[in-house]
Design a protein around this motif. Structure first.
Motif, PDB file in Angstrom:
ATOM      1  N   LYS A  73       0.826  -1.209   0.000  1.00  0.00           N
ATOM      2  CA  LYS A  73       0.000   0.000   0.000  1.00  0.00           C
ATOM      3  C   LYS A  73       0.859   1.256   0.000  1.00  0.00           C
ATOM      4  O   LYS A  73       1.820   1.359   0.751  1.00  0.00           O
ATOM      5  N   GLY A  74       0.495   2.179  -0.876  1.00  0.00           N
ATOM      6  CA  GLY A  74       1.219   3.443  -0.958  1.00  0.00           C
ATOM      7  C   GLY A  74       2.441   3.387  -1.853  1.00  0.00           C
ATOM      8  O   GLY A  74       3.037   4.434  -2.143  1.00  0.00           O
ATOM      9  N   ARG A  75       2.825   2.186  -2.280  1.00  0.00           N
ATOM     10  CA  ARG A  75       4.013   2.059  -3.140  1.00  0.00           C
ATOM     11  C   ARG A  75       3.686   1.484  -4.510  1.00  0.00           C
ATOM     12  O   ARG A  75       4.343   1.815  -5.487  1.00  0.00           O
ATOM     13  N   PHE A  76       2.699   0.607  -4.586  1.00  0.00           N
ATOM     14  CA  PHE A  76       2.325  -0.050  -5.838  1.00  0.00           C
ATOM     15  C   PHE A  76       0.984   0.486  -6.310  1.00  0.00           C
ATOM     16  O   PHE A  76       0.112   0.830  -5.490  1.00  0.00           O
ATOM     17  N   THR A  77       0.807   0.507  -7.639  1.00  0.00           N
ATOM     18  CA  THR A  77      -0.450   0.950  -8.236  1.00  0.00           C
ATOM     19  C   THR A  77      -0.850  -0.017  -9.337  1.00  0.00           C
ATOM     20  O   THR A  77      -0.066  -0.260 -10.263  1.00  0.00           O
ATOM     21  N   ILE A  78      -2.051  -0.559  -9.229  1.00  0.00           N
ATOM     22  CA  ILE A  78      -2.577  -1.445 -10.268  1.00  0.00           C
ATOM     23  C   ILE A  78      -3.520  -0.634 -11.147  1.00  0.00           C
ATOM     24  O   ILE A  78      -4.268   0.227 -10.661  1.00  0.00           O
ATOM     25  N   SER A  79      -3.471  -0.913 -12.450  1.00  0.00           N
ATOM     26  CA  SER A  79      -4.362  -0.245 -13.389  1.00  0.00           C
ATOM     27  C   SER A  79      -4.559  -1.152 -14.584  1.00  0.00           C
ATOM     28  O   SER A  79      -3.884  -2.184 -14.706  1.00  0.00           O
TER      29      SER A  79
END
Length: 121
Positions: A64-70
């Protein structure tokens, strides 16, 4: 049948970034309810991020706060942007498509072959 192919892994120093991609082909089963998982040495497989077909996202506490899924549905591609990488993020990363999505949870039925991420301390 769905085929998933991950790419974008590599070796980076701690604090670096990587962007993983997962391209789907074949018949989509659940209309793009996707997840990213990590298998680290000596640890159980960990679900680190999921995204629904209407782009609702969830993350594991460790990322959380470091990875981003899209995802780009037109290109049938799911992404995982990984920033501020830590040595503990080292592992094989897999994407998967859910075959069951309901109030009790998700069941993932299609998996890619994985892409290796190595973060040096």
């Amino acid at each position: 049948q769905v085929q998933l192919v991950e790419s974008g892994g590599g070796s980076v120093p701690q604090g670096g970034s990587l962007r993983l991609s997962c391209v789907a082909s074949g018949n989509s089963y659940s209309m793009y309810n996707m997840g990213w998982f990590r298998q680290s040495p000596g640890k159980e497989r960990e679900e680190i991020a999921t995204i629904t077909n209407d782009d609702y996202v969830k993350y594991g506490d460790s990322v959380k706060g470091r990875f981003t899924i899209s995802q780009d549905k037109a290109k049938r591609t799911t992404f995982l942007q990984m920033d501020n990488l830590e040595a503990e993020d080292t592992g094989m990363y897999y994407c998967a498509e859910a075959v069951v999505v309901d109030s009790r949870g998700w069941i993932f039925g299609f998996w890619g072959q994985g892409t290796q991420v190595t973060v040096s301390a």
